[in-house]
Design a protein around this motif. Structure first.
Motif, PDB file in Angstrom:
ATOM      1  N   GLU A 118       0.858  -1.184   0.000  1.00 12.21           N
ATOM      2  CA  GLU A 118       0.000   0.000   0.000  1.00 12.21           C
ATOM      3  C   GLU A 118       0.888   1.225   0.000  1.00 12.21           C
ATOM      4  OE1 GLU A 118      -3.105   0.982   3.289  1.00 12.21           O
ATOM      5  OE2 GLU A 118      -1.787   2.665   2.812  1.00 12.21           O
ATOM      6  N   ALA A 121      -1.229   6.969  -1.425  1.00 16.21           N
ATOM      7  CA  ALA A 121      -2.338   7.381  -0.567  1.00 16.21           C
ATOM      8  C   ALA A 121      -2.417   8.877  -0.258  1.00 16.21           C
ATOM      9  CB  ALA A 121      -2.301   6.582   0.742  1.00 16.21           C
ATOM     10  N   ASN A 123      -4.295  12.653  -0.129  1.00 18.56           N
ATOM     11  CA  ASN A 123      -5.634  13.012   0.325  1.00 18.56           C
ATOM     12  C   ASN A 123      -6.334  13.880  -0.707  1.00 18.56           C
ATOM     13  OD1 ASN A 123      -5.118  11.713   2.835  1.00 18.56           O
ATOM     14  ND2 ASN A 123      -3.877  13.495   3.399  1.00 18.56           N
ATOM     15  N   HIS A 132       4.365  12.318   0.240  1.00 12.76           N
ATOM     16  CA  HIS A 132       3.635  11.403  -0.654  1.00 12.76           C
ATOM     17  C   HIS A 132       4.524  10.941  -1.800  1.00 12.76           C
ATOM     18  CE1 HIS A 132      -0.131  13.452   1.008  1.00 12.76           C
ATOM     19  NE2 HIS A 132      -0.160  12.207   1.424  1.00 12.76           N
ATOM     20  N   HIS A 158      -4.431   3.694  -1.229  1.00 12.30           N
ATOM     21  CA  HIS A 158      -5.488   3.865  -0.219  1.00 12.30           C
ATOM     22  C   HIS A 158      -5.784   5.371  -0.088  1.00 12.30           C
ATOM     23  CE1 HIS A 158      -7.630   2.489   3.454  1.00 12.30           C
ATOM     24  NE2 HIS A 158      -7.156   3.561   4.065  1.00 12.30           N
ATOM     25  N   TYR A 308     -10.719   7.610  10.717  1.00 10.40           N
ATOM     26  CA  TYR A 308      -9.588   7.035   9.972  1.00 10.40           C
ATOM     27  C   TYR A 308      -9.282   5.589  10.413  1.00 10.40           C
ATOM     28  CZ  TYR A 308      -4.663   7.318   8.264  1.00 10.40           C
ATOM     29  OH  TYR A 308      -3.460   7.136   7.649  1.00 10.40           O
ATOM     30  N   ASP A 312      -9.359   1.878   8.433  1.00 13.54           N
ATOM     31  CA  ASP A 312      -8.193   1.010   8.283  1.00 13.54           C
ATOM     32  C   ASP A 312      -8.480  -0.392   8.808  1.00 13.54           C
ATOM     33  OD1 ASP A 312      -5.854   1.797   6.920  1.00 13.54           O
ATOM     34  OD2 ASP A 312      -5.467   3.356   8.410  1.00 13.54           O
ATOM     35  N   TYR A 330       2.483  -1.281   4.648  1.00  9.10           N
ATOM     36  CA  TYR A 330       1.974   0.089   4.619  1.00  9.10           C
ATOM     37  C   TYR A 330       3.167   1.029   4.528  1.00  9.10           C
ATOM     38  CZ  TYR A 330      -2.378  -1.870   6.531  1.00  9.10           C
ATOM     39  OH  TYR A 330      -3.516  -2.592   6.739  1.00  9.10           O
ATOM     40  N   VAL A 332       4.129   4.281   4.888  1.00  7.67           N
ATOM     41  CA  VAL A 332       3.549   5.510   5.454  1.00  7.67           C
ATOM     42  C   VAL A 332       4.584   6.168   6.383  1.00  7.67           C
ATOM     43  CG1 VAL A 332       1.604   6.472   6.755  1.00  7.67           C
ATOM     44  CG2 VAL A 332       1.266   4.392   5.417  1.00  7.67           C
ATOM     45  N   GLN A 336       3.156   8.266  11.754  1.00  8.18           N
ATOM     46  CA  GLN A 336       2.028   7.387  12.070  1.00  8.18           C
ATOM     47  C   GLN A 336       2.479   6.082  12.744  1.00  8.18           C
ATOM     48  OE1 GLN A 336      -1.171   7.260   9.162  1.00  8.18           O
ATOM     49  NE2 GLN A 336      -0.452   9.137   8.204  1.00  8.18           N
ATOM     50  N   PHE A 340      -0.102   2.997  13.668  1.00  8.53           N
ATOM     51  CA  PHE A 340      -0.093   1.638  13.109  1.00  8.53           C
ATOM     52  C   PHE A 340       0.085   0.577  14.192  1.00  8.53           C
ATOM     53  CE2 PHE A 340       0.338   3.748   8.987  1.00  8.53           C
ATOM     54  CZ  PHE A 340      -0.649   3.053   8.314  1.00  8.53           C
TER      55      PHE A 340
HETATM   56  N1  ARG Z   1      -3.760   9.524   3.454  1.00  9.72           N
HETATM   57  C1  ARG Z   1      -2.821   9.416   4.528  1.00  9.72           C
HETATM   58  C2  ARG Z   1      -1.899  10.623   4.540  1.00  9.72           C
HETATM   59  O1  ARG Z   1      -1.737  11.284   3.546  1.00  9.72           O
HETATM   60  C3  ARG Z   1      -1.974   8.181   4.424  1.00  9.72           C
HETATM   61  C4  ARG Z   1      -2.727   6.892   4.418  1.00  9.72           C
HETATM   62  C5  ARG Z   1      -1.893   5.775   4.890  1.00  9.72           C
HETATM   63  N2  ARG Z   1      -2.515   4.495   4.806  1.00  9.72           N
HETATM   64  C6  ARG Z   1      -3.362   3.965   5.672  1.00  9.72           C
HETATM   65  N3  ARG Z   1      -3.850   2.789   5.441  1.00  9.72           N
HETATM   66  N4  ARG Z   1      -3.722   4.608   6.758  1.00  9.72           N
HETATM   67  O2  ARG Z   1      -1.305  10.909   5.565  1.00  9.72           O
END
Ligand code: ARG
Length: 568
Positions: A118, A121, A123, A132, A158, A308, A312, A330, A332, A336, A340
């Motif tokens: 993944e 992602a 926004n 990103h 995602h 959120y 998930d 993931y 990311v 985060q 997670f």
């Molecule tokens: N959209 C989120 C961001 O820009 C990241 C998503 C990450 N993936 C997830 N499954 N939570 O910070």
């Protein structure tokens, strides 16, 4: 190909009667080639055998029966046994594999395993920021590498396309939509509206309430709200796709947060069944202190809205059912990390243990521009599309200066510019913070994407000058026994193993490092040896090695997401 490591482990095992598989994991590749091609450290055996490591090394040496077809010699050096491979065997083995395998290094070791990667992602209605960009490139290369190793790989974007912020966006659009022309640069305008509505919400409780109501309506599938939300989504996707197109990044699925909107009740129900849902100030939470996480995971807000985390959790259940994944990665940002940990801890109440074990957060550090920290909130937003295009422009300037005659400058500049960004992003260990700076990234001599491309182009021009690539049957392997040829061969031999290491550590920088090493090894070979010479046998061998290096550089770079120009 011959597995030298295994061969060595086997002969050591026969000498000291210890499990071959275990011994194999001890074997190292010495940094200094003077210490052989493989080294076996005896330190870990000291306790079991009740002897000093150098004595163990001597004992093994005296008892070992080495297969002289593969191993030239074994030497004791302190507590180590150093093994020297028969170079001509390795050369033959590697070059024949290059000749027979169109896709060198490709394997089936992942057969039957399902890997979800993944990544990206972004926004909806928010800028695609430099973080990103990093997840997009890391994920893209992991995706490609897993696939190359035979895994069934699923790439998921995602998208952040759901949540209370859309209630605000809808309200902002109702109030000021007419002021903005969304046909140009829509994301920044939507972002502007979003900042404005947030300001207003802080001042006016009524506006905030209207925003909340909008989100409730969206969740209830109210047509007006759904249409607007779709509009924001479409406008954003046009922008994101521009970036994916330049970078040549693809996904198998774009199921983002909104996809789970109707799958969240199941999460709540299941957690309820397990008796782990608690009420806290009206919200529903799962306590995680039993696994050492002090902050509980909130799964439902006091007003009943989902969040959120709930989406998930629903995604984990859906992915387990749909893809039966062995790993779900993931990619990311490290911000985060706690998040997670929380959702993975809650997941144990929702899916089988084997799935929980497969969940993995591939956490990456911050990206900074030399001018300082980049953050959307500071308003210091660099448009990623601009960043990429400017890098391509700069690449073009360099190319015009270096090679004014070059024909397809635009196309080459694009490959070099993108290559510079991709390499720069993937050269740092994933978890570390990194800096993006044009001068370093575009340096043709440094440890950069353009340097790897430049080396590849050099192999191409050698082959062009030679005017032929010899048939493998015409190559006399004994002409490649010098130190610089040996280094190239050894690296090529280790290519597949390098890819496996990337998947063991989820770390594309291992491949980046490898490609630089191979490019440098080739430069040394090229500087030390004339390739086009009188002696046909010598020339054939050297031309073939040049061809082999070029082939591996290209495959490896492609696996990172870098395209190779033929000339530059
Ligand atoms: N959209 C989120 C961001 O820009 C990241 C998503 C990450 N993936 C997830 N499954 N939570 O910070």
């Amino acid at each position: 190909m011959i597995d030298f490591k295994k061969t060595i482990a086997k002969s050591i095992a026969e000498a000291i009667k210890i499990d071959e598989k275990e011994l194999e994991t001890y074997i190292e590749i010495p940094k200094d080639t003077n210490n052989g091609d493989y080294a076996f450290p005896c330190f870990r055996l000291a306790k079991e055998l009740k002897k000093a490591p150098p004595m163990i090394a001597n004992d093994i040496k005296n008892n070992i029966k080495i297969d002289e077809k593969f191993i030239e010699k074994v030497e004791v050096a302190g507590g180590y046994l150093n093994f020297y491979i028969q170079q001509s065997v390795m050369v033959k083995d590697v070059l024949e594999e290059i000749a027979n395998q169109e896709e060198y290094g490709k394997s089936e070791i992942g057969k039957g395993k399902n890997i979800i990667v993944e990544y990206s992602a972004p926004n909806i209605a928010k800028p695609f920021h430099i973080g990103h960009l990093r997840t997009t490139l890391i994920g893209n290369s992991l995706y490609r590498i897993y696939k190359y190793l035979g895994y069934h790989t699923i790439g998921i974007n995602h998208l952040g396309d759901y949540g209370t912020q859309f209630g605000k966006m809808i309200e902002a659009y109702k109030m000021w939509g007419e002021e903005y022309d969304l046909s140009v640069d829509p994301i920044n305008k939507l972002m502007d509206m979003y900042v404005r509505i947030n300001e207003l919400c802080k001042k006016d409780e009524n506006v905030l309430e209207r925003c909340r109501e909008n989100f409730r309506l969206l969740e209830a599938k109210d047509q007006y709200c759904v249409d607007l939300w779709n509009k924001f989504k479409d406008l954003s996707m046009v922008e994101f796709n521009k970036i994916y197109d330049i970078l040549n990044v693809k996904f198998d699925s774009y199921k983002g947060e909104s996809f789970y909107a109707d799958k969240m009740d199941e999460v709540i129900e299941k957690l309820n069944e397990k008796g782990v849902l608690k009420e806290s100030e009206g919200a529903k939470i799962v306590d995680l202190t039993d696994v050492g996480i002090d902050t509980p995971c909130i799964v439902q807000k006091a007003n009943g809205s989902s969040i959120y985390a709930t989406r998930d959790l629903a995604a984990i259940m859906y992915r387990a059912k749909t893809y039966d994944f062995d790993k779900c990665l993931y990619v990311v940002a490290y911000e985060q990390n706690l998040y997670f940990k929380q959702i993975f801890a809650v997941a144990r109440y929702l899916v089988d243990e084997k799935y929980v074990k497969g969940l993995e957060h591939v956490s990456y550090g911050m990206v900074n521009l030399p001018t300082g920290k980049m953050s959307t909130r500071l308003g210091n937003v660099v448009k990623i599309e601009d960043l990429i295009n400017e890098t391509i422009e700069k690449a073009k300037e360099i190319i015009i200066e270096k090679n004014p005659e070059l024909k397809n400058k635009e196309e080459v500049a694009k490959k070099v510019g993108v290559g510079a960004i991709v390499y720069n992003t993937l050269s740092t260990t994933t978890i570390k913070d990194q800096i993006f700076d044009w001068d370093t990234a575009l340096n043709f001599q440094g440890e950069t994407g353009p340097y790897i491309q430049y080396t590849y182009v050099r192999t191409k021009s050698v082959l062009e000058k030679a005017g032929y690539i010899p048939k493998i049957g015409e190559v006399k392997f004994d002409n490649l026994l010098d130190e610089t040829s040996k280094n190239c061969i050894k690296l090529i031999y280790n290519f597949e193993n390098t890819l496996v290491q990337v998947t063991e550590k989820e770390e594309p920088s291992i491949l980046s490092r490898y490609l630089i090493d191979l490019a440098k090894a080739f430069s040394n070979f090229y500087n030390d040896n004339k390739i086009l010479v009188e002696d046909k046998d010598v020339q054939n061998a050297r031309v073939y090695l040049t061809y082999a290096v070029g082939k591996v550089l290209k495959i490896g770079a492609n696996l990172l997401g870098i395209e190779m120009p033929d000339k530059m």
